[in-house]
Every structure is written in C-alpha cells, then in structure tokens.
Design an enzyme around this catalytic site. Structure first.
Site, PDB file in Angstrom:
ATOM      1  N   SER A   1       6.536  19.031   3.740  1.00  0.00           N
ATOM      2  CA  SER A   1       6.197  17.887   4.591  1.00  0.00           C
ATOM      3  C   SER A   1       6.681  18.002   6.022  1.00  0.00           C
ATOM      4  O   SER A   1       6.337  17.167   6.858  1.00  0.00           O
ATOM      5  CB  SER A   1       6.746  16.588   3.981  1.00  0.00           C
ATOM      6  OG  SER A   1       5.812  16.033   3.099  1.00  0.00           O
TER       7      SER A   1
ATOM      8  N   SER B   1       2.868   8.256   1.693  1.00  0.00           N
ATOM      9  CA  SER B   1       1.715   8.760   0.954  1.00  0.00           C
ATOM     10  C   SER B   1       1.174  10.007   1.638  1.00  0.00           C
ATOM     11  O   SER B   1       0.803   9.978   2.812  1.00  0.00           O
ATOM     12  CB  SER B   1       0.617   7.693   0.886  1.00  0.00           C
ATOM     13  OG  SER B   1      -0.563   8.224   0.308  1.00  0.00           O
ATOM     14  N   ASN B   2       1.105  11.096   0.894  1.00  0.00           N
ATOM     15  CA  ASN B   2       0.555  12.326   1.434  1.00  0.00           C
ATOM     16  C   ASN B   2      -0.934  12.203   1.751  1.00  0.00           C
ATOM     17  O   ASN B   2      -1.466  12.957   2.569  1.00  0.00           O
ATOM     18  CB  ASN B   2       0.797  13.467   0.438  1.00  0.00           C
ATOM     19  CG  ASN B   2       2.256  13.841   0.353  1.00  0.00           C
ATOM     20  OD1 ASN B   2       2.814  14.411   1.267  1.00  0.00           O
ATOM     21  ND2 ASN B   2       2.891  13.492  -0.761  1.00  0.00           N
TER      22      ASN B   2
ATOM     23  N   GLY C   1      11.007  18.633   3.611  1.00  0.00           N
ATOM     24  CA  GLY C   1       9.771  19.140   3.042  1.00  0.00           C
ATOM     25  C   GLY C   1      10.039  19.769   1.696  1.00  0.00           C
ATOM     26  O   GLY C   1      11.010  20.503   1.533  1.00  0.00           O
TER      27      GLY C   1
ATOM     28  N   ASN D   1      15.640  27.684  -2.363  1.00  0.00           N
ATOM     29  CA  ASN D   1      14.449  28.277  -2.959  1.00  0.00           C
ATOM     30  C   ASN D   1      14.280  27.934  -4.434  1.00  0.00           C
ATOM     31  O   ASN D   1      13.897  28.760  -5.261  1.00  0.00           O
ATOM     32  CB  ASN D   1      14.427  29.798  -2.756  1.00  0.00           C
ATOM     33  CG  ASN D   1      15.622  30.492  -3.384  1.00  0.00           C
ATOM     34  OD1 ASN D   1      16.628  29.870  -3.714  1.00  0.00           O
ATOM     35  ND2 ASN D   1      15.523  31.813  -3.539  1.00  0.00           N
TER      36      ASN D   1
END
Length: 413
Positions: A123, A227-228, A364, A388
C-alpha cells in the site's frame, strides 16, 4: 553510511501469536498500528481496524538501546526472534544514512537480509498514485472534486452505490464508503493460497466484486473507511484522463525524474528480478515461499516494488514539495480523522507520537512482505523497516516489535 548489525541473530522458529486477540496498545502509535495492518495493499483477515498486540518488553528490547540505529537494530533482531525470516531497516537524517538487518533474505541459501534489496511495497503504492492525480489537478486536467462518474461512467453503479456522488478526493482519503474487494473470499482465497500468480484480475472486475459485497453503510464523505477499491478506481481515473495506465504515468512522472532505479510497477509479471528479498507466507505451521505472487490482484492499490533507499528518496521528494505545487501539497496533507492523534491525507497518514513528535507515513503489506515508513514534516528525518514474511494477518508480535522500534528510533532522532 554504516551498517550497525552485528549482534547474534536468533534462530528462526516461525511466526507465532498471530490470532490478533491481544489487547490494543493505548498510545497513539498503538492506534496507528491498529489501523495500518488494515491499511495495507492487502487486508485479507483484517477488514477495518483490527486489534494489535502490545510490544512487550524483552531482553535486548528496543527501548533499552541508546542510538536510533541501535533501537532499530534491536527491533529487527526481536522481529527475527518473533519468527520473521529477515528484517531490514534504514535511518536517514539529513545526508547521513544508516542501515540495519537481521535474519535472512533467502531461507534456502541462508543469505543475510540485504538492506539494499528490493521488496514488494504494498500500500505504499498509494502515495505514488495520489501524487499523479494531484499533479494532474495542478495541470488543470482534472479536479479532485470531480465525481467518479465523470471519468468512469457506469463503473460505480450497483447495489445502491452511485459514482455521481463519490469524488476523486473521497477515493484518495478513503471516505467513499466503498467496500474493500480484498475482504471477499472470492479474491483473497486464491490470493492467499497463491493458486495462480498470472490469473487476470481486470480493475473493473475487482470493483464489481466490491460493489456486490454489501449495500452502502455510510454516505460518501461521511467517515474514514479504508478500502483498496478506492485506489483501484483511482488508477482507472488516471487511465481515463491520460490514456495511460497508472504504472506508465508513475514511471514517467515519478520514477524516472527521481532516478529511482530499483523501483517498478509490475502490471502482469508475478516475479521479482535482481537483488531482492524472498517473501514468505505462514500457513498453519508451515512457511512457504510467496515471492512469485499475483500483482494484478492489488494493481494501483499496492503492486509496486522498491527498495528502502528509493522509498526514502520518494518520501523526501514528496514531503519537500519537489513533486507537487503548493496548492496540491496542501491537499495532500489535508487529513480526515481516523483515531485520536491519527489523520489520513491523500495516500499518506499523519500521526502524533507518544514522544511528542509528529510524523507522516504509511505501511504496505502484500503476500510475503510488510513494510512501514515514517518521515518528519520537512523530510529530513526518516525511518523505514521491512520484513519478508506476511500471511495476511494483522497484530502479530513481529509487527508490534518492529513497529515500536521504528517509532522509538524516529523519536530518538
């Protein structure tokens, strides 16, 4: 520049405590971490603001360290102890840059996690997208108060949703009221299982899934609701205005002018190339490799790839007005309330830290990767960290410990 890692790295034992049932921290930082795991490119199991675990003191905890780099390094080591394969971090103050790392960037080869390696930024892509739209407004090619319907006729017109009542600004500050398509099992199930990294997900199809999830719960502009779907639509607006995909516009307007050589916006290629961290996914008690994953699921909501150096360079350019005119800078930093001491602007977020300092930032998360950054108002002070392993669950001990270390390091600058 110097690398401050050097302490013995604990053995990776796998992620733990990821059921998200612990109590919420009471500090402003805790509230931001409660928001941001949901405010990621992907929020599979945490739609809306979910609980986060408190960062419990431990031997060699970040709070006991002396310098900002020591604090961040201790947090990286604790993140590995919590189960992350690897953690990298970066502190940038003026022209001085320091790096930290712990654990491995590749579990098979045991290669140490490299602070210069590429990773999926999730994000954090949103700030790039909002910057392009703000630039287009500055060029008089659109207004942030234009409706979605003006540029995307019929794109939002189902189940009670009306694109003629939603503005571009409301997409960018998450006040549109649109559901998040990534909360749908139809999308997040195959994505989490990584069944087909090359499966096509046209943006309008993702929007249609979101519209079918539920009827409107709020009026456009009424309240913040991450909201994506908003940024998938924002990318569609960029294409409608310019004739080019958001990826091409970001390449030409941001990546090339800033010389971000290790930053890219893949649109179909699910692989990572060059020096990169391998990304891992915890499923039950097994950790699998999720490095190759579907970028079409996230698109303009979170498909970009970068490094800490490039992300910091972009953040500093953005905060110092190198990318936007003063009028657009003011819009970028106009926030809507999220929680006490936390406000969301246009693709970035502002928060008041427990130490009394304020910071801008975002995070993100996509399959296999979780990253965060903080920046001072003038861009001279920056702290970033990346791990990761991300399995679509917010509130893990690793997130809490590395996030708190980032905040403590920023406060110590």
């Amino acid at each position: 520049m110097r690398d401050v890692s050097g302490a013995r790295i604990p053995t990776n034992t796998g992620d733990a405590g990821a059921d998200g049932t612990a109590r919420r921290p009471s500090t402003a930082r805790g509230k931001w971490r409660r928001l941001l795991p949901a405010a990621t490119a992907v929020c599979l199991l945490m739609t809306g603001a979910g609980p986060a675990v408190a960062a419990a003191p431990a031997t060699g905890s970040p709070a006991a360290a002396q310098t900002p780099a020591d604090i961040l390094q201790a947090g990286a080591q604790q993140g590995v102890a919590d189960g992350y394969p690897g953690v990298i971090g970066m502190i940038r103050q003026g022209d001085t840059t320091q790096y930290v790392h712990a654990g491995v960037g590749d579990r098979a080869t045991k290669t140490p996690a490299d602070p210069k390696a590429k990773f999926r930024i999730g994000s954090n892509t949103k700030a790039f997208v909002s910057t392009v739209l703000l630039q287009l407004e500055g060029e008089k090619k659109l207004s942030l108060d234009d409706t979605v319907e003006r540029w995307l006729p019929g794109a939002v017109a189902a189940n009670g949703y009306d694109g003629s009542r939603i503005t571009i600004r409301q997409l960018l500050n998450h006040t549109s009221g649109l559901p998040d398509y990534l909360g749908s099992l139809q999308i997040n199930g195959p994505y989490f299982l990584n069944l087909n990294p090359r499966e096509a997900y046209p943006p309008q199809n993702l929007v249609d899934v979101a519209l079918g999830m539920r009827a409107p719960a709020t009026e456009p502009g009424e309240k913040f609701g991450y909201s994506n779907t908003n940024y998938v639509l924002a990318g569609m607006v960029i294409k409608a205005v310019t004739g080019e995909d958001a990826a091409a516009q970001i390449q030409r307007r941001i990546i090339e002018p800033l010389g971000l050589r290790d930053t890219s916006f893949p649109t179909t290629d699910p692989a990572l190339h060059g020096n990169h961290l391998r990304g891992y996914v915890l499923r039950a008690i097994l950790i699998s490799d999720g490095t190759v994953s579907n970028v079409q699921v996230t698109g303009s909501a979170g498909a970009m790839v970068s490094t800490m150096d490039d992300l910091a360079a972009f953040g500093r350019a953005l905060m110092t007005g190198k990318l936007l005119a003063p009028a657009q800078m003011a819009e970028l930093k106009t926030t809507v309330p999220v929680a006490t001491g936390v406000g969301y602007g246009l693709g970035i977020e502002r928060m008041e830290l427990p130490c009394g300092k304020s910071a801008w930032g975002h995070n993100g998360a996509v399959l296999g990767y979780f990253s965060e950054w903080l920046s001072s108002e003038d861009g001279t002070e920056q702290v970033l960290h990346t791990n990761n392993e991300f399995h679509m669950l917010a509130g893990t001990p690793g997130q809490a410990h590395t996030g708190k270390a980032m905040t403590d390091a920023f406060c110590a600058l």
